[in-house]
Design a protein around this motif. Sequence first.
Motif, mmCIF file in Angstrom:
data_model
loop_
_atom_site.group_PDB
_atom_site.id
_atom_site.type_symbol
_atom_site.label_atom_id
_atom_site.label_comp_id
_atom_site.label_asym_id
_atom_site.label_seq_id
_atom_site.Cartn_x
_atom_site.Cartn_y
_atom_site.Cartn_z
ATOM 1 N N TRP A 27 -5.784 3.474 -23.822
ATOM 2 C CA TRP A 27 -6.839 3.261 -22.833
ATOM 3 C C TRP A 27 -6.683 1.940 -22.102
ATOM 4 O O TRP A 27 -7.615 1.506 -21.393
ATOM 5 C CB TRP A 27 -8.204 3.320 -23.525
ATOM 6 C CG TRP A 27 -8.281 2.515 -24.798
ATOM 7 C CD1 TRP A 27 -8.108 2.974 -26.062
ATOM 8 C CD2 TRP A 27 -8.537 1.102 -24.906
ATOM 9 N NE1 TRP A 27 -8.247 1.955 -26.962
ATOM 10 C CE2 TRP A 27 -8.513 0.787 -26.282
ATOM 11 C CE3 TRP A 27 -8.783 0.086 -23.994
ATOM 12 C CZ2 TRP A 27 -8.727 -0.506 -26.755
ATOM 13 C CZ3 TRP A 27 -8.993 -1.209 -24.453
ATOM 14 C CH2 TRP A 27 -8.961 -1.498 -25.826
ATOM 15 N N TRP A 28 -5.527 1.279 -22.203
ATOM 16 C CA TRP A 28 -5.375 -0.028 -21.563
ATOM 17 C C TRP A 28 -5.489 0.018 -20.037
ATOM 18 O O TRP A 28 -5.927 -0.980 -19.427
ATOM 19 C CB TRP A 28 -4.031 -0.645 -21.969
ATOM 20 C CG TRP A 28 -2.825 0.028 -21.387
ATOM 21 C CD1 TRP A 28 -2.074 0.996 -21.959
ATOM 22 C CD2 TRP A 28 -2.238 -0.221 -20.110
ATOM 23 N NE1 TRP A 28 -1.065 1.383 -21.138
ATOM 24 C CE2 TRP A 28 -1.130 0.645 -19.986
ATOM 25 C CE3 TRP A 28 -2.526 -1.082 -19.060
ATOM 26 C CZ2 TRP A 28 -0.324 0.672 -18.854
ATOM 27 C CZ3 TRP A 28 -1.729 -1.074 -17.919
ATOM 28 C CH2 TRP A 28 -0.642 -0.198 -17.827
ATOM 29 N N PRO A 31 -9.479 -1.000 -18.623
ATOM 30 C CA PRO A 31 -9.908 -2.385 -18.370
ATOM 31 C C PRO A 31 -9.014 -3.127 -17.392
ATOM 32 O O PRO A 31 -9.488 -3.995 -16.650
ATOM 33 C CB PRO A 31 -9.871 -3.020 -19.763
ATOM 34 C CG PRO A 31 -8.917 -2.190 -20.541
ATOM 35 C CD PRO A 31 -9.073 -0.802 -20.024
ATOM 36 N N ALA A 34 -10.116 -2.153 -13.943
ATOM 37 C CA ALA A 34 -11.448 -2.719 -13.677
ATOM 38 C C ALA A 34 -11.348 -4.198 -13.332
ATOM 39 O O ALA A 34 -12.007 -4.682 -12.405
ATOM 40 C CB ALA A 34 -12.347 -2.493 -14.886
ATOM 41 N N VAL A 35 -10.516 -4.935 -14.062
ATOM 42 C CA VAL A 35 -10.350 -6.370 -13.780
ATOM 43 C C VAL A 35 -9.687 -6.578 -12.424
ATOM 44 O O VAL A 35 -10.084 -7.465 -11.649
ATOM 45 C CB VAL A 35 -9.539 -7.030 -14.911
ATOM 46 C CG1 VAL A 35 -9.180 -8.468 -14.552
ATOM 47 C CG2 VAL A 35 -10.338 -7.006 -16.206
ATOM 48 N N LEU A 180 -15.206 -3.641 -9.122
ATOM 49 C CA LEU A 180 -15.168 -3.348 -10.557
ATOM 50 C C LEU A 180 -15.387 -1.865 -10.817
ATOM 51 O O LEU A 180 -14.665 -1.240 -11.610
ATOM 52 C CB LEU A 180 -16.230 -4.185 -11.261
ATOM 53 C CG LEU A 180 -16.412 -3.942 -12.762
ATOM 54 C CD1 LEU A 180 -15.154 -4.347 -13.523
ATOM 55 C CD2 LEU A 180 -17.621 -4.715 -13.289
ATOM 56 N N GLY A 184 -12.574 0.656 -12.297
ATOM 57 C CA GLY A 184 -12.831 1.421 -13.513
ATOM 58 C C GLY A 184 -12.722 2.919 -13.295
ATOM 59 O O GLY A 184 -12.237 3.655 -14.152
#
Length: 206
Positions: A27-28, A31, A34-35, A180, A184
Amino acid sequence: PDRKPERKGDHRSGKRPRRRFTRPPVWWPLPACAVLGLAAGGAYGVLKAPEYAATSYVVAVPDDTTEPATALGFAQAYARIATSSSTLAYAQPRAGLTARQLRTQVRAETSPESPMIAITGTSKSPAEAADIANAVADALSLSSNQAAKNTGVQLLLFNQAVAPTDPASPSAAISGAVGLCAGGLLGGLWLLARPGRARRPEEGGA
């Protein structure tokens, strides 16, 4: 018989044990995206110059021989020609901009239930945004009232635009929040659309 038995743990052969690298979790991308989206949205909100919007309102008024429904129909028609070349040619001297610039910095909106036209001017300057909206509203009223005797409908200025105090463009915080969410969402979609991992041998045997 002359050879000595090799001791356990003798590392004189020069071979080193292999290091095992741990793979990142599957799931990396969520995030990470999103960042990246947060950084891109925040940078856009900081670097982009604020934009202001001012709105002027004109209303279509029927005469004694015209029905109110007719005024509503003419309001829809006048809203379509508010950004036409002929109307912008009237507004150009007062706004101090070319017709091409006015076309990209003004918009007209109306409601199907009200004979009122909202003319909004946008600019990086609050005073210029108000000048654009008022110039186009006056030009539309002038050009449409020349045919008022034939149409039975007259455009009147209902509310004049004033220079806004707050920008209409989103702030850096809002842009960052939007980035964001978008990042995501893209990361989640990538996780859903990624190809399935190869089945393990023991799973295949089972």
